[in-house]
Design a protein around this motif. Structure first.
Motif, PDB file in Angstrom:
ATOM      1  N   ILE A   1      46.919  44.656  26.476  1.00 42.21           N
ATOM      2  CA  ILE A   1      45.494  44.802  26.792  1.00 42.21           C
ATOM      3  C   ILE A   1      45.002  43.574  27.554  1.00 42.21           C
ATOM      4  N   ALA A   2      45.368  42.381  27.076  1.00 40.98           N
ATOM      5  CA  ALA A   2      44.932  41.148  27.744  1.00 40.98           C
ATOM      6  C   ALA A   2      45.498  41.072  29.161  1.00 40.98           C
ATOM      7  N   PHE A   3      46.758  41.425  29.325  1.00 38.88           N
ATOM      8  CA  PHE A   3      47.386  41.388  30.654  1.00 38.88           C
ATOM      9  C   PHE A   3      46.717  42.367  31.603  1.00 38.88           C
ATOM     10  N   ASN A   4      46.493  43.585  31.139  1.00 35.16           N
ATOM     11  CA  ASN A   4      45.882  44.593  32.007  1.00 35.16           C
ATOM     12  C   ASN A   4      44.458  44.221  32.387  1.00 35.16           C
ATOM     13  N   THR A   5      43.736  43.593  31.458  1.00 37.76           N
ATOM     14  CA  THR A   5      42.377  43.142  31.768  1.00 37.76           C
ATOM     15  C   THR A   5      42.408  42.087  32.861  1.00 37.76           C
ATOM     16  N   LEU A   6      43.304  41.118  32.730  1.00 42.31           N
ATOM     17  CA  LEU A   6      43.412  40.083  33.753  1.00 42.31           C
ATOM     18  C   LEU A   6      43.851  40.674  35.088  1.00 42.31           C
ATOM     19  N   LYS A   7      44.751  41.635  35.038  1.00 44.91           N
ATOM     20  CA  LYS A   7      45.249  42.266  36.257  1.00 44.91           C
ATOM     21  C   LYS A   7      44.125  43.019  36.957  1.00 44.91           C
ATOM     22  N   LYS A   8      43.282  43.704  36.166  1.00 45.72           N
ATOM     23  CA  LYS A   8      42.179  44.479  36.722  1.00 45.72           C
ATOM     24  C   LYS A   8      41.124  43.560  37.338  1.00 45.72           C
ATOM     25  N   ARG A   9      40.944  42.385  36.772  1.00 48.36           N
ATOM     26  CA  ARG A   9      39.904  41.469  37.221  1.00 48.36           C
ATOM     27  C   ARG A   9      40.375  40.516  38.323  1.00 48.36           C
ATOM     28  N   THR A  10      41.591  40.699  38.822  1.00 47.68           N
ATOM     29  CA  THR A  10      42.116  39.810  39.858  1.00 47.68           C
ATOM     30  C   THR A  10      42.552  40.631  41.064  1.00 47.68           C
ATOM     31  N   LYS A  11      42.162  40.172  42.238  1.00 48.95           N
ATOM     32  CA  LYS A  11      42.570  40.828  43.471  1.00 48.95           C
ATOM     33  C   LYS A  11      44.015  40.467  43.776  1.00 48.95           C
TER      34      LYS A  11
ATOM     35  N   ASP B   1      45.184  38.894  46.238  1.00 48.22           N
ATOM     36  CA  ASP B   1      45.347  37.534  46.765  1.00 48.22           C
ATOM     37  C   ASP B   1      45.050  36.458  45.723  1.00 48.22           C
ATOM     38  N   GLY B   2      44.713  36.862  44.501  1.00 43.83           N
ATOM     39  CA  GLY B   2      44.510  35.907  43.417  1.00 43.83           C
ATOM     40  C   GLY B   2      43.066  35.532  43.154  1.00 43.83           C
ATOM     41  N   THR B   3      42.137  36.010  43.964  1.00 46.15           N
ATOM     42  CA  THR B   3      40.726  35.694  43.748  1.00 46.15           C
ATOM     43  C   THR B   3      40.151  36.645  42.709  1.00 46.15           C
ATOM     44  N   PRO B   4      39.124  36.200  41.972  1.00 50.33           N
ATOM     45  CA  PRO B   4      38.551  37.075  40.950  1.00 50.33           C
ATOM     46  C   PRO B   4      37.791  38.249  41.567  1.00 50.33           C
ATOM     47  N   ARG B   5      37.851  39.380  40.896  1.00 48.33           N
ATOM     48  CA  ARG B   5      37.186  40.591  41.344  1.00 48.33           C
ATOM     49  C   ARG B   5      35.962  40.817  40.457  1.00 48.33           C
ATOM     50  N   VAL B   6      34.828  41.168  41.061  1.00 52.35           N
ATOM     51  CA  VAL B   6      33.609  41.454  40.307  1.00 52.35           C
ATOM     52  C   VAL B   6      33.554  42.967  40.088  1.00 52.35           C
ATOM     53  N   LEU B   7      33.520  43.369  38.828  1.00 55.44           N
ATOM     54  CA  LEU B   7      33.500  44.784  38.487  1.00 55.44           C
ATOM     55  C   LEU B   7      32.066  45.270  38.312  1.00 55.44           C
ATOM     56  N   LYS B   8      31.856  46.596  38.403  1.00 56.27           N
ATOM     57  CA  LYS B   8      30.524  47.184  38.189  1.00 56.27           C
ATOM     58  C   LYS B   8      30.013  46.849  36.800  1.00 56.27           C
TER      59      LYS B   8
END
Length: 166
Positions: A125-135, A137-144
């Motif tokens: 769960i922790a890995f998938n959350t980090l994967k979802k929140r990262t683009k 190229d390694g920059t953070p992704r802003v989710l809805k």
């Protein structure tokens, strides 16, 4: 990467077969390319020839002269405090854990398996959350979801939108 563990006088090895299995021995002499003379004065191993195929070389080495008698090997072994070094080595710790696991009963094995499954779920769960929140190229992704939470927090504080509605 070059070799770091050589078959040499004073090299400590772990026997992997026969009646000496699991015991530490010191290589005293190299007989030929397949056999060595070993001695383990503090591990209960008498001086004898042993096959190299049945030895696992360790990173430890003690200094004593070529073909030294057992009393000299014993003295060098005690001075190097090899027993304490071996106890804390990862190799020894792993062997002790395997021994502990082999003494578990059926219910203890079930509890261990269940605990590992729970731990792995949390890690996934922790890995998938980090994967979802990262683009990519390694920059953070802003989710809805993040935007909604930020707007709710601003509304609760009495931010710009709450003031505009009044």
């Amino acid at each position: 990467m070059p070799f770091e563990r050589f078959v040499q006088t004073g090299r400590i090895a772990k026997a992997s077969a026969g009646p000496l299995k699991g015991r530490l021995v010191a290589i005293v002499d190299v007989i030929d390319q397949n056999r060595v003379l070993v001695d383990g004065p503090l591990t209960g191993v008498p001086r004898q020839e042993y096959r190299l195929n049945n030895l696992h070389l360790t990173k430890y080495r003690i200094k004593f002269p070529y073909t030294a008698p057992t009393r000299i090997v014993r003295k060098a072994w005690t001075e190097s405090d090899l027993k304490a070094q071996w106890k804390v080595s990862p190799w020894s710790v792993k062997a002790q854990n395997i021994c502990k696991r082999s003494s578990l009963n059926d219910y203890d094995r079930f509890k261990l398996r269940y605990a590992k499954r729970q731990r792995n779920k949390l890690l996934t769960i922790a890995f998938n959350t980090l994967k979802k929140r990262t683009k990519a190229d390694g920059t953070p992704r802003v989710l809805k979801k993040d935007r909604r939470e930020r707007l709710r927090a601003e509304k609760a504080k009495g931010g710009k939108k709450a003031a505009a509605k009044k």
